[in-house]
Every structure is written in C-alpha cells, then in structure tokens.
Design an enzyme around this catalytic site. Structure first.
Site, PDB file in Angstrom:
ATOM      1  N   GLU A  48     -12.966  -0.349   0.142  1.00 42.63           N
ATOM      2  CA  GLU A  48     -13.454   1.019   0.323  1.00 42.63           C
ATOM      3  C   GLU A  48     -14.407   1.430  -0.793  1.00 42.63           C
ATOM      4  O   GLU A  48     -15.460   2.029  -0.542  1.00 42.63           O
ATOM      5  CB  GLU A  48     -12.290   2.020   0.347  1.00 42.63           C
ATOM      6  CG  GLU A  48     -11.277   1.773   1.428  1.00 42.63           C
ATOM      7  CD  GLU A  48     -10.066   0.967   0.970  1.00 42.63           C
ATOM      8  OE1 GLU A  48      -8.939   1.287   1.383  1.00 42.63           O
ATOM      9  OE2 GLU A  48     -10.248  -0.002   0.189  1.00 42.63           O
ATOM     10  N   CYS A  76      -5.315   3.309  -0.618  1.00 40.25           N
ATOM     11  CA  CYS A  76      -4.434   3.638  -1.735  1.00 40.25           C
ATOM     12  C   CYS A  76      -4.899   4.962  -2.353  1.00 40.25           C
ATOM     13  O   CYS A  76      -5.920   5.531  -1.948  1.00 40.25           O
ATOM     14  CB  CYS A  76      -4.458   2.523  -2.779  1.00 40.25           C
ATOM     15  SG  CYS A  76      -6.047   2.375  -3.639  1.00 40.25           S
TER      16      CYS A  76
END
Length: 148
Positions: A48, A76
């Site tokens: 990401e 996360c």
C-alpha cells in the site's frame, strides 16, 4: 483486484509476504506495487505504501482525492494512516487480517469520525482467493522451518 493479486504473486515469487496493491484514479490504473520489506530492508515497504508513493508521483500531488486503493490484504495501522493522509477516497481489500487489520478486524480506524478524512471501505472482494495465497505462503514457510 485481479491486478492486485498479480502483484501479490510477484511478491510470492521473490519470497516476500504475498500482498499486492493497485491504485485506480478516474478509471485509470495509476500505480501497482507488492510487498518488499525483506528485500529492501525497509519495514515501511508494504504494498500500500509503495503504491501510494508511486501514485502521488504520477499525479505530482500528495493528495489522492478520488482514488481507489485495491489491496489483497486488509491494511495494517501504518498503511491505514497513509491511506488517510493521502486522502484516498475508497479502500477495497480482499482477505481480512485478524492479527493486524486496521479496517475491520482488529481496529476500525476508518470508522473514527474524529479523523479529518473519511474513507469508504469494502472488504472481502475475492477474499478467499487472496487469503489462499497468503495461507499457502505461511504454510510452506512453517513446513520448511520444521526440524526433520
């Protein structure tokens, strides 16, 4: 999500945890990336984060308003923070992450209305397929580290 899965397969082939991400902006693929913290020796080199960096560079803007991030694993906390800071409009993820997930599983960071940006979240897209890539990777890793 299929393109994110293809990125996860690249990570798998290089021995990284198989997570892939792509960012789409106004129906145009803006960036793609895969996990590489091991090979880059960078704990922030999640798919990401790399996809966000590439997309920001492509737009020459650190704000990715109207962009959608597709990722094979629920982000996360670090990646959720980057998604918020980048002002990504929509997050679509595949497999849930009960140990680290910050969208729905462990934390629900995008539901916190005290934050200055709201992100639309959709989980479970091709979730079984995304999860199988990850579980197969960790199963093989456990088998290879088991003493004989």
């Amino acid at each position: 999500m299929r393109q994110a899965i293809a990125q996860a397969e690249i990570a798998l082939a290089t021995g990284e945890v198989p997570v892939g991400a792509v960012i789409v902006y106004h129906d145009r693929l803006l960036s793609s990336a895969y996990n590489c913290p091991i090979s880059s020796q960078d704990p922030t080199a999640h798919a990401e984060i790399i996809a966000i960096r590439k997309a920001a560079g492509a737009l020459t803007n650190y704000r990715l308003v109207d962009a959608t991030l597709y990722v094979t694993l629920e982000p996360c906390l670090m990646c959720a923070g980057a998604i918020i800071q980048a002002r990504i409009a929509r997050l679509v993820f595949g497999a849930s992450d009960p140990k680290n997930g910050a969208a729905e599983s462990l934390y629900r960071i995008f539901d916190d209305r005290r934050l200055n940006h709201a992100v639309s979240v959709q989980g479970g897209v091709l979730g079984q397929e995304c999860g199988e890539i990850l579980s197969g990777f960790f199963r093989r890793k456990r088998l290879s580290s088991t003493p004989k």
